[in-house]
Structures are given as structure tokens and as C-alpha cells.
Design a protein around this motif. Structure first.
Motif, PDB file in Angstrom:
ATOM      1  N   ALA A 111      42.770 -13.522 -30.136  1.00  0.00           N
ATOM      2  CA  ALA A 111      42.600 -14.827 -30.779  1.00  0.00           C
ATOM      3  C   ALA A 111      42.059 -15.766 -29.718  1.00  0.00           C
ATOM      4  N   SER A 112      41.273 -16.746 -30.129  1.00  0.00           N
ATOM      5  CA  SER A 112      40.657 -17.631 -29.149  1.00  0.00           C
ATOM      6  C   SER A 112      40.595 -19.055 -29.643  1.00  0.00           C
ATOM      7  N   THR A 113      40.768 -19.984 -28.714  1.00  0.00           N
ATOM      8  CA  THR A 113      40.563 -21.400 -28.998  1.00  0.00           C
ATOM      9  C   THR A 113      39.299 -21.920 -28.324  1.00  0.00           C
ATOM     10  N   VAL A 114      38.504 -21.015 -27.739  1.00  0.00           N
ATOM     11  CA  VAL A 114      37.243 -21.431 -27.108  1.00  0.00           C
ATOM     12  C   VAL A 114      36.179 -21.553 -28.199  1.00  0.00           C
ATOM     13  N   PRO A 115      35.590 -22.730 -28.396  1.00  0.00           N
ATOM     14  CA  PRO A 115      34.581 -22.866 -29.449  1.00  0.00           C
ATOM     15  C   PRO A 115      33.389 -21.932 -29.201  1.00  0.00           C
ATOM     16  N   THR A 116      32.936 -21.260 -30.242  1.00  0.00           N
ATOM     17  CA  THR A 116      31.759 -20.408 -30.114  1.00  0.00           C
ATOM     18  C   THR A 116      30.493 -21.238 -30.252  1.00  0.00           C
ATOM     19  N   GLY A 117      29.426 -20.785 -29.602  1.00  0.00           N
ATOM     20  CA  GLY A 117      28.144 -21.462 -29.706  1.00  0.00           C
ATOM     21  C   GLY A 117      28.101 -22.817 -29.029  1.00  0.00           C
ATOM     22  N   LEU A 160      36.369 -36.646 -17.622  1.00  0.00           N
ATOM     23  CA  LEU A 160      35.176 -35.866 -17.952  1.00  0.00           C
ATOM     24  C   LEU A 160      35.293 -35.422 -19.402  1.00  0.00           C
ATOM     25  N   LEU A 161      34.358 -35.864 -20.227  1.00  0.00           N
ATOM     26  CA  LEU A 161      34.354 -35.501 -21.636  1.00  0.00           C
ATOM     27  C   LEU A 161      33.404 -34.341 -21.883  1.00  0.00           C
ATOM     28  N   VAL A 162      33.801 -33.451 -22.764  1.00  0.00           N
ATOM     29  CA  VAL A 162      32.909 -32.421 -23.277  1.00  0.00           C
ATOM     30  C   VAL A 162      32.476 -32.863 -24.674  1.00  0.00           C
ATOM     31  N   VAL A 163      31.170 -32.878 -24.902  1.00  0.00           N
ATOM     32  CA  VAL A 163      30.641 -33.222 -26.218  1.00  0.00           C
ATOM     33  C   VAL A 163      29.971 -31.976 -26.784  1.00  0.00           C
ATOM     34  N   ASP A 164      30.652 -31.353 -27.733  1.00  0.00           N
ATOM     35  CA  ASP A 164      30.107 -30.174 -28.405  1.00  0.00           C
ATOM     36  C   ASP A 164      29.227 -30.670 -29.551  1.00  0.00           C
ATOM     37  N   THR A 165      27.927 -30.452 -29.421  1.00  0.00           N
ATOM     38  CA  THR A 165      27.000 -30.942 -30.448  1.00  0.00           C
ATOM     39  C   THR A 165      27.115 -30.176 -31.757  1.00  0.00           C
ATOM     40  N   ARG A 166      27.769 -29.009 -31.709  1.00  0.00           N
ATOM     41  CA  ARG A 166      27.942 -28.142 -32.873  1.00  0.00           C
ATOM     42  C   ARG A 166      26.618 -27.577 -33.390  1.00  0.00           C
ATOM     43  N   VAL A 167      25.588 -27.592 -32.550  1.00  0.00           N
ATOM     44  CA  VAL A 167      24.312 -27.018 -32.974  1.00  0.00           C
ATOM     45  C   VAL A 167      23.895 -25.918 -32.006  1.00  0.00           C
ATOM     46  N   LYS A 168      23.154 -24.974 -32.531  1.00  0.00           N
ATOM     47  CA  LYS A 168      22.554 -23.913 -31.724  1.00  0.00           C
ATOM     48  C   LYS A 168      21.190 -23.638 -32.318  1.00  0.00           C
ATOM     49  N   HIS A 169      20.141 -23.988 -31.589  1.00  0.00           N
ATOM     50  CA  HIS A 169      18.791 -23.849 -32.119  1.00  0.00           C
ATOM     51  C   HIS A 169      18.255 -22.439 -31.901  1.00  0.00           C
ATOM     52  N   MET A 190      23.564 -31.986 -20.112  1.00  0.00           N
ATOM     53  CA  MET A 190      23.875 -30.772 -20.859  1.00  0.00           C
ATOM     54  C   MET A 190      24.534 -29.773 -19.921  1.00  0.00           C
ATOM     55  N   THR A 191      25.325 -28.883 -20.493  1.00  0.00           N
ATOM     56  CA  THR A 191      25.973 -27.842 -19.708  1.00  0.00           C
ATOM     57  C   THR A 191      25.840 -26.526 -20.459  1.00  0.00           C
ATOM     58  N   GLY A 192      25.740 -25.435 -19.737  1.00  0.00           N
ATOM     59  CA  GLY A 192      25.576 -24.141 -20.391  1.00  0.00           C
ATOM     60  C   GLY A 192      24.115 -23.757 -20.503  1.00  0.00           C
ATOM     61  N   GLY A 193      23.844 -22.759 -21.328  1.00  0.00           N
ATOM     62  CA  GLY A 193      22.498 -22.200 -21.419  1.00  0.00           C
ATOM     63  C   GLY A 193      21.474 -23.121 -22.036  1.00  0.00           C
ATOM     64  N   GLY A 194      21.915 -24.001 -22.955  1.00  0.00           N
ATOM     65  CA  GLY A 194      20.990 -24.950 -23.551  1.00  0.00           C
ATOM     66  C   GLY A 194      20.623 -24.640 -24.985  1.00  0.00           C
ATOM     67  N   PHE A 195      19.643 -25.396 -25.508  1.00  0.00           N
ATOM     68  CA  PHE A 195      19.160 -25.294 -26.892  1.00  0.00           C
ATOM     69  C   PHE A 195      20.283 -25.578 -27.897  1.00  0.00           C
ATOM     70  N   GLY A 196      21.195 -26.435 -27.518  1.00  0.00           N
ATOM     71  CA  GLY A 196      22.376 -26.730 -28.304  1.00  0.00           C
ATOM     72  C   GLY A 196      23.594 -26.576 -27.430  1.00  0.00           C
ATOM     73  N   LEU A 210      21.324 -32.821 -27.495  1.00  0.00           N
ATOM     74  CA  LEU A 210      21.831 -32.942 -26.130  1.00  0.00           C
ATOM     75  C   LEU A 210      21.262 -34.182 -25.439  1.00  0.00           C
ATOM     76  N   ASP A 211      19.973 -34.423 -25.635  1.00  0.00           N
ATOM     77  CA  ASP A 211      19.365 -35.619 -25.052  1.00  0.00           C
ATOM     78  C   ASP A 211      20.023 -36.886 -25.582  1.00  0.00           C
ATOM     79  N   LEU A 212      20.391 -36.865 -26.867  1.00  0.00           N
ATOM     80  CA  LEU A 212      21.011 -38.045 -27.462  1.00  0.00           C
ATOM     81  C   LEU A 212      22.401 -38.291 -26.871  1.00  0.00           C
ATOM     82  N   VAL A 213      23.139 -37.235 -26.580  1.00  0.00           N
ATOM     83  CA  VAL A 213      24.430 -37.421 -25.914  1.00  0.00           C
ATOM     84  C   VAL A 213      24.235 -38.171 -24.608  1.00  0.00           C
ATOM     85  N   VAL A 214      23.270 -37.722 -23.812  1.00  0.00           N
ATOM     86  CA  VAL A 214      23.058 -38.316 -22.495  1.00  0.00           C
ATOM     87  C   VAL A 214      22.609 -39.770 -22.612  1.00  0.00           C
ATOM     88  N   THR A 215      21.634 -40.034 -23.463  1.00  0.00           N
ATOM     89  CA  THR A 215      21.117 -41.403 -23.557  1.00  0.00           C
ATOM     90  C   THR A 215      22.143 -42.351 -24.166  1.00  0.00           C
TER      91      THR A 215
END
Length: 394
Positions: free
Chosen positions: A124-130, A216-225, A343-349, A326-331
Motif C-alpha cells: 500500500a502506498s501514500t506516495v502520489p503517482t504521476g 517548503l511546499l510541494v505543489v502537485d499539479t495533478r497533470v502528466k502530459h 519544478m521537481t522530478g522528470g517534468g512534463f507535469g 508547472l510554469d504557472l506554479v512558479v510565476t
């Protein structure tokens, strides 16, 4: 694996579900965290420097050994029943779905000569996927740690991380670097992990933001392009092309001060603007890790913020792995007064991180959420990154 919550204690529930599934109590329960990377993005497959920290979100595994070669795995988060495989006949790149991650670890251990017969596993996991928070590495590392303990293999955390990486590279078929697995296996509570991905030397760097009035906040955009499909491998290949053209083992071998000359050499050798841009990102990103380390050592934590934003610009413009969300989070975060964001991680979401004054974190999160609503995006998921312990039993 889906997110079942925000890092709550699921140990008892996992053990109970294991007994319902397999008819006996597990021999033990283990946990391994997801991670967020403070700085050092797309440098790990270039033998460079990274600085992740473990999250309280984690994958939890209840496990028992089997005397035969049967491997049975079950997920609390993914629909479907028990997946049963033959541990002695595992085939890399086979279509085993999510089960490829724990199965790949069994395969990697056996390939390395370790006597792993079989196992019953419930996860079982509480780590968000994607979300770019290493949910797959958490699965791999928790499986590796459990089997290491049960079969008394005697492997240390670094060795387990390397085997977990091999599982993802060679069995699952994802050409990731070693950062995610090292972070999950080796991070310490209250610290960020300064890791040299070439020789795997590491240093635990104190990272107590609360003591400095920061968060330090993590903002999960909930998108994966979809653009992300295959893009990671393309960037890795481009970086390797740059290193070959420059006659070095990896781009980490180009000193920051020699970057202009290196870019000129790449141009003279006929390398594309894309390869030159990738090279520029890796060399400057390694330098950003060094700058962040120096600031943390000096206690000047707030000065880290602008370096995060600078790193985002490099990921956006040179590596081209960002996206509109991701750009919108930063701006929006920096416009609301955040000290820095990227952004953090591999990118594209996936996710971004935002460094803020603790007393303005709620207002910053509200500004980001409102910016998403104004742009017509689904609301992001925002939570604090609390440096947590690496993989462990119990």
C-alpha cells in the motif's frame, strides 16, 4: 500506486490485509518513502550532484518468504487481485503492469547471485503517482529492503538502491538515474541528502526549515502530459552525445568555469543547439547544487530561493521539460512573495516546490490555487515537504 493519504500510518492495515489475502500473518512490515528533490535535476544520469529529501509519504509492504519460487504480489491501491509470477522465470520488459516494480527487484537480486526463492507481498502506498515524487522507487526499495532482511542478504542501503535502480532500468525498462532509489533508501529525518551520483558518496545536510521560519511546499499539479513519454530517454541520449563530443565520461566532468569554451567546442563539432542546451543545463545545475550546499552550510537558507527559480528557468528553457502548469506554479508563487520555486522530478507535469516564509505559506498556496482556477486547470494538491527518514522496518 495511488495516494491513500498524506503519510499516515498504514502499517497495521497492511499487515491485516496481508493475513486476509494469504491466510497467515506476514513475517514483517517495511516502509520506504517517496522523495522530493530540492536541487539537482536531470543530473543523476550525468554522474552529477543531487540533493533530495525523503517525504513522509511512503510505500509499505507486508512480506513473507516462500520456499518455492512463487512470487505473489498484491496492491491495496490498484484494482485487481493477486498477481502470481515464477521468481525463477522472470523476464525483463515483460508485460506485468505495476507488478513489474517488485518483480524487477526479485529479478535483480537473483541476477546478482542472491538466493531469493519467492515471497508473498502486499503493498500500500501514500506516495502520489504521476507527481514526480518517486512512487516507483519507493515500491522497489521497500521490496528490496524486506527481501534483504528476510533472506539475510547483508546488503547495505546503497547496495539496495543500486539493485532497485537496476530493476527499473533493465527489468521495467525506464532509463532512470540512481537518485530516486538512493533518496528512498538513504535519506535521514530532518536532512537533505547531498549525493554524488558517480561514486555514491553522500552527506546528510541539516535541513530544518522551521528553525528558520520557512516552509517548503510541494505543489502537485495533478497533470502528466503525453509529451513526457520517451522524452526522458531522448534527453539522456542528448546529454551522452554532448559528453562524447567533448571527450569526457559524463557532463559532470565539465567545470562550470569552462562551460563557454565547451559550448563553443560543441558548436564547432557540429552538435545541435539542443545538445548544447542540454549540456548547459547539466553544468549549470551541478553548480547550483554546490551553491545551495554552501548557503545551507552558512545558514543562509533564504538565499536558496532565487537559485531554485533560476534552476526552473534552465529546466524550462534549456532542457525543455516543464509545462504550462508547472510554469504557472512558479510565476504565481513568486508573484505572491515566495522566496523561490521550481519544478521537481522528470517534468512534463508532476510537481513543483516552493520555498516560502512559514507565515505566508497559506496565502501563497491560495494564490497558486486561484491562478490554476483562473487558467481553467484543476486545483493542485499542495502540502509541506517534511524531511523524513529513509527505508526502514516497522
Amino acid at each position: 500506486m495511488g495516494a491513500a493519504g498524506d503519510g499516515g500510518d498504514v502499517t497495521a492495515a497492511v499487515a491485516e490485509q496481508f493475513q486476509r489475502l494469504y491466510g497467515a500473518a506476514p513475517e514483517g512490515v517495511w516502509a520506504a518513502p517517496g522523495r522530493v528533490n530540492l536541487i539537482g535535476e536531470h543530473t543523476d544520469y550525468n554522474d552529477g550532484f543531487v540533493m533530495p529529501l525523503a517525504l513522509p509519504h511512503r510505500a509499505v509492504a507486508a512480506v513473507s518468504r516462500r520456499k518455492d519460487h512463487v512470487l505473489r504480489v498484491h496492491s491495496a491501491d490498484i484494482p485487481g487481485g493477486i498477481v502470481q509470477l515464477d521468481a525463477a522465470a522472470l523476464v525483463p520488459l515483460s508485460d506485468t503492469g505495476w507488478a513489474a516494480y517488485p518483480a524487477g527487484v526479485v529479478w535483480a537480486l537473483r541476477e546478482a547471485g542472491h538466493e531469493v526463492a519467492g515471497a508473498d507481498i502486499h503493498l500500500a502506498s501514500t506516495v502520489p503517482t504521476g507527481a514526480g515524487l518517486s512512487s516507483s522507487a519507493a515500491l522497489e526499495v521497500v521490496t528490496a529492503l524486506a527481501l534483504n532482511d528476510l533472506y539475510e542478504l547483508g546488503l547495505n542501503a546503497t547496495e539496495l538502491a543500486v539493485l532497485a535502480q537496476r530493476a527499473e532500468n533493465d527489468f521495467v525498462g525506464v532509463p532512470c538515474g540512481v537518485m530516486d532509489q538512493m533518496a528512498s533508501a538513504c535519506c535521514a529525518e530532518g536532512h537533505a541528502l547531498h549525493l554524488d551520483t558517480r561514486d555514491l558518496t553522500q552527506r546528510q545536510v541539516p535541513f530544518d526549515l522551521a528553525a528558520h521560519g520557512l516552509r517548503l511546499l510541494v505543489v502537485d499539479t495533478r497533470v502528466k502530459h503525453e509529451l513526457g513519454d520517451g522524452a526522458y530517454a531522448e534527453r539522456r541520449a542528448g546529454c551522452e552525445a554532448g559528453a562524447r563530443a567533448l571527450g569526457v565520461p559524463a557532463l559532470r566532468d565539465i567545470p562550470y568555469g569552462e562551460l563557454p569554451a565547451a559550448l563553443d567546442r560543441l558548436a564547432a563539432a557540429g552538435e545541435s543547439g539542443t545538445v548544447r542546451a542540454y549540456t548547459r543545463h547539466v553544468v549549470t545545475e551541478n553548480h547550483r547544487v554546490e551553491r545551495v550546499i554552501a548557503l545551507l552550510d552558512a545558514g543562509d537558507v533564504r538565499a536558496v530561493g532565487p537559485i531554485l527559480t533560476e534552476g526552473h528557468a534552465s529546466l524550462r528553457d534549456d532542457l525543455r521539460v516543464s509545462c504550462a502548469e508547472l510554469d504557472l506554479v512558479v510565476t504565481s508563487a513568486t508573484a505572491a512573495g515566495a522566496l523561490g520555486a521550481r519544478m521537481t522530478g522528470g517534468g512534463f507535469g508532476g510537481s513543483a516546490i516552493v520555498l516560502v516564509e512559514a507565515d505566508t505559506s497559506d496565502a501563497t498556496a491560495k494564490s497558486v490555487t486561484e491562478a490554476f482556477a483562473a487558467a481553467g486547470y484543476a486545483a493542485p494538491r499542495i502540502f509541506p515537504a517534511i524531511p523524513s527518514r529513509g527505508a526502514h522496518r516497522g
